[in-house]
Design an enzyme around this catalytic site. Structure first.
Site, PDB file in Angstrom:
ATOM      1  N   LYS A 153       0.829  -1.200   0.000  1.00  0.00           N
ATOM      2  CA  LYS A 153       0.000   0.000   0.000  1.00  0.00           C
ATOM      3  C   LYS A 153       0.871   1.261   0.000  1.00  0.00           C
ATOM      4  CE  LYS A 153      -2.028  -1.149   3.917  1.00  0.00           C
ATOM      5  NZ  LYS A 153      -1.559  -2.518   4.237  1.00  0.00           N
ATOM      6  N   ARG A 165      11.733  -6.723   4.159  1.00  0.00           N
ATOM      7  CA  ARG A 165      11.537  -5.288   3.960  1.00  0.00           C
ATOM      8  C   ARG A 165      12.395  -4.492   4.928  1.00  0.00           C
ATOM      9  NH1 ARG A 165       5.513  -2.989   4.413  1.00  0.00           N
ATOM     10  NH2 ARG A 165       5.619  -3.758   6.547  1.00  0.00           N
ATOM     11  N   ARG A 196      11.735  -2.700  10.486  1.00  0.00           N
ATOM     12  CA  ARG A 196      10.726  -2.294  11.452  1.00  0.00           C
ATOM     13  C   ARG A 196      10.589  -3.376  12.513  1.00  0.00           C
ATOM     14  NH1 ARG A 196       5.616  -0.497   7.895  1.00  0.00           N
ATOM     15  NH2 ARG A 196       4.590  -1.818   9.430  1.00  0.00           N
ATOM     16  N   ARG A 225       0.169  -9.887  12.713  1.00  0.00           N
ATOM     17  CA  ARG A 225      -0.460  -8.852  11.885  1.00  0.00           C
ATOM     18  C   ARG A 225      -1.362  -9.489  10.830  1.00  0.00           C
ATOM     19  NH1 ARG A 225       4.684  -6.086   9.914  1.00  0.00           N
ATOM     20  NH2 ARG A 225       3.362  -4.880   8.516  1.00  0.00           N
ATOM     21  N   ARG A 279      -9.246  -0.018   8.925  1.00  0.00           N
ATOM     22  CA  ARG A 279      -8.768  -1.379   9.136  1.00  0.00           C
ATOM     23  C   ARG A 279      -9.779  -2.241   9.877  1.00  0.00           C
ATOM     24  NH1 ARG A 279      -2.801  -0.247   8.735  1.00  0.00           N
ATOM     25  NH2 ARG A 279      -1.890  -2.313   8.775  1.00  0.00           N
TER      26      ARG A 279
HETATM   27  P1  ADP Z   1       1.178  -2.581   7.364  1.00  0.00           P
HETATM   28  O1  ADP Z   1       0.012  -2.161   6.527  1.00  0.00           O
HETATM   29  O2  ADP Z   1       2.310  -3.085   6.579  1.00  0.00           O
HETATM   30  O3  ADP Z   1       0.772  -3.490   8.484  1.00  0.00           O
HETATM   31  P2  ADP Z   1       1.269   0.066   8.643  1.00  0.00           P
HETATM   32  O4  ADP Z   1       2.449   0.924   8.684  1.00  0.00           O
HETATM   33  O5  ADP Z   1       0.083   0.500   7.849  1.00  0.00           O
HETATM   34  O6  ADP Z   1       1.805  -1.347   8.128  1.00  0.00           O
HETATM   35  O7  ADP Z   1       0.742  -0.213  10.142  1.00  0.00           O
HETATM   36  C1  ADP Z   1       1.613  -0.614  11.158  1.00  0.00           C
HETATM   37  C2  ADP Z   1       0.831  -0.843  12.443  1.00  0.00           C
HETATM   38  O8  ADP Z   1       0.235   0.387  12.876  1.00  0.00           O
HETATM   39  C3  ADP Z   1      -0.345  -1.814  12.345  1.00  0.00           C
HETATM   40  O9  ADP Z   1       0.063  -3.155  12.476  1.00  0.00           O
HETATM   41  C4  ADP Z   1      -1.230  -1.336  13.504  1.00  0.00           C
HETATM   42  O10 ADP Z   1      -0.736  -1.810  14.731  1.00  0.00           O
HETATM   43  C5  ADP Z   1      -1.026   0.169  13.488  1.00  0.00           C
HETATM   44  N1  ADP Z   1      -2.065   0.836  12.668  1.00  0.00           N
HETATM   45  C6  ADP Z   1      -1.898   1.467  11.489  1.00  0.00           C
HETATM   46  N2  ADP Z   1      -3.059   1.937  10.993  1.00  0.00           N
HETATM   47  C7  ADP Z   1      -4.014   1.569  11.901  1.00  0.00           C
HETATM   48  C8  ADP Z   1      -5.422   1.718  11.967  1.00  0.00           C
HETATM   49  N3  ADP Z   1      -6.120   2.335  11.006  1.00  0.00           N
HETATM   50  N4  ADP Z   1      -6.061   1.191  13.049  1.00  0.00           N
HETATM   51  C9  ADP Z   1      -5.404   0.559  14.040  1.00  0.00           C
HETATM   52  N5  ADP Z   1      -4.067   0.376  14.021  1.00  0.00           N
HETATM   53  C10 ADP Z   1      -3.369   0.868  12.970  1.00  0.00           C
END
Ligand code: ADP
Ligand code: ZN
Length: 213
Positions: A13, A122, A152, A163, A88
């Site tokens: 994404k 990554r 990360r 996740r 999400r």
């Molecule tokens: P990815 O999509 O690769 O999991 P992100 O950088 O989008 O990575 O998100 C990393 C973490 O941040 C998620 O695993 C979650 O814990 C938190 N997070 C991000 N966006 C949200 C959201 N909209 N609601 C709840 N937690 C979130």
């Protein structure tokens, strides 16, 4: 145009959002990046978020809404934006409908086995946030700013698996939700981010033509 990028963790994404931002000049809003910024600056919000992120769980809705609403209120979002990582879960999708009309949800479809491999390979630049796949990459510094790349904390294998579980139970139901609302556009993830962007670009150029007519 208000666009949502949707997909499993590691589906790419962020890489698509960067490309959309360059070509269509829409601000890239990643709730994950906003949380990482807060964690780096040790803000109260960052302290709360870190716990959940490092376990591979979702951050509770209230702090997520707060961070998102503050960001969407900034003037650069006036003419549209690309959301990466929000919504999400169902409650977030419903909240988003209250604040904004979404033109399209682009679902990047990629197999779960591929996702595990991608996440553990990554690295990101801690300074500018650029994402790198370390498969066939031999240098450990950012091409754009020269910082040392890092993994990360939540890209470690156990957290990645969690996740994915979180995604399957809480996020995946949104596919049907947006399909029912007739705004879901599915893109099969290609061999590279550039290849995937060809398809994403087609969807967006059609949308922007329609919105101009
Ligand atoms: P990815 O999509 O690769 O999991 P992100 O950088 O989008 O990575 O998100 C990393 C973490 O941040 C998620 O695993 C979650 O814990 C938190 N997070 C991000 N966006 C949200 C959201 N909209 N609601 C709840 N937690 C979130
Ligand atoms: Zn960099």
């Amino acid at each position: 145009m208000n666009i949502v990028l949707f997909g499993a963790p590691g589906s790419g994404k962020g890489s698509q959002a960067t490309r959309i931002n360059k070509k269509y000049n829409l601000p890239h809003i990643s709730t994950g990046d906003l949380f990482r910024e807060n964690i780096n600056n040790n803000t109260p919000l960052g302290v709360i978020a870190k716990e959940f992120i490092n376990r591979g769980e979702l951050v509770p809705d209230e702090p997520v809404f707060e961070i998102l609403k503050n960001r969407l209120a900034l003037p650069d979002c006036k003419n549209g934006y690309v959301l990466d990582g929000f919504p999400r879960n169902l409650a977030q999708a419903i909240e988003l409908e209250k604040i904004s009309k979404i033109d399209a949800v682009i679902f990047i479809d990629v197999s779960m086995s591929e996702i595990e491999i991608r996440a553990i390979n990554r690295k990101i630049c801690p300074t500018c946030g650029k994402i790198y796949s370390m498969v066939e990459r031999y240098t450990q510094v950012c091409d754009d700013c020269g910082s040392d790349l890092i993994q990360r904390e939540d890209d470690k294998i156990d957290v990645v698996r969690n996740r994915i579980k979180t995604y399957l139970s809480q996020s995946e139901p949104l596919i049907k939700y947006y399909r029912d609302r007739k705004i879901l556009k599915t893109v099969l993830s290609g061999n590279s981010a550039d290849e995937t962007f060809v398809e994403v670009d087609k969807i967006l150029s059609n949308l922007s033509k329609k919105s101009r007519n």
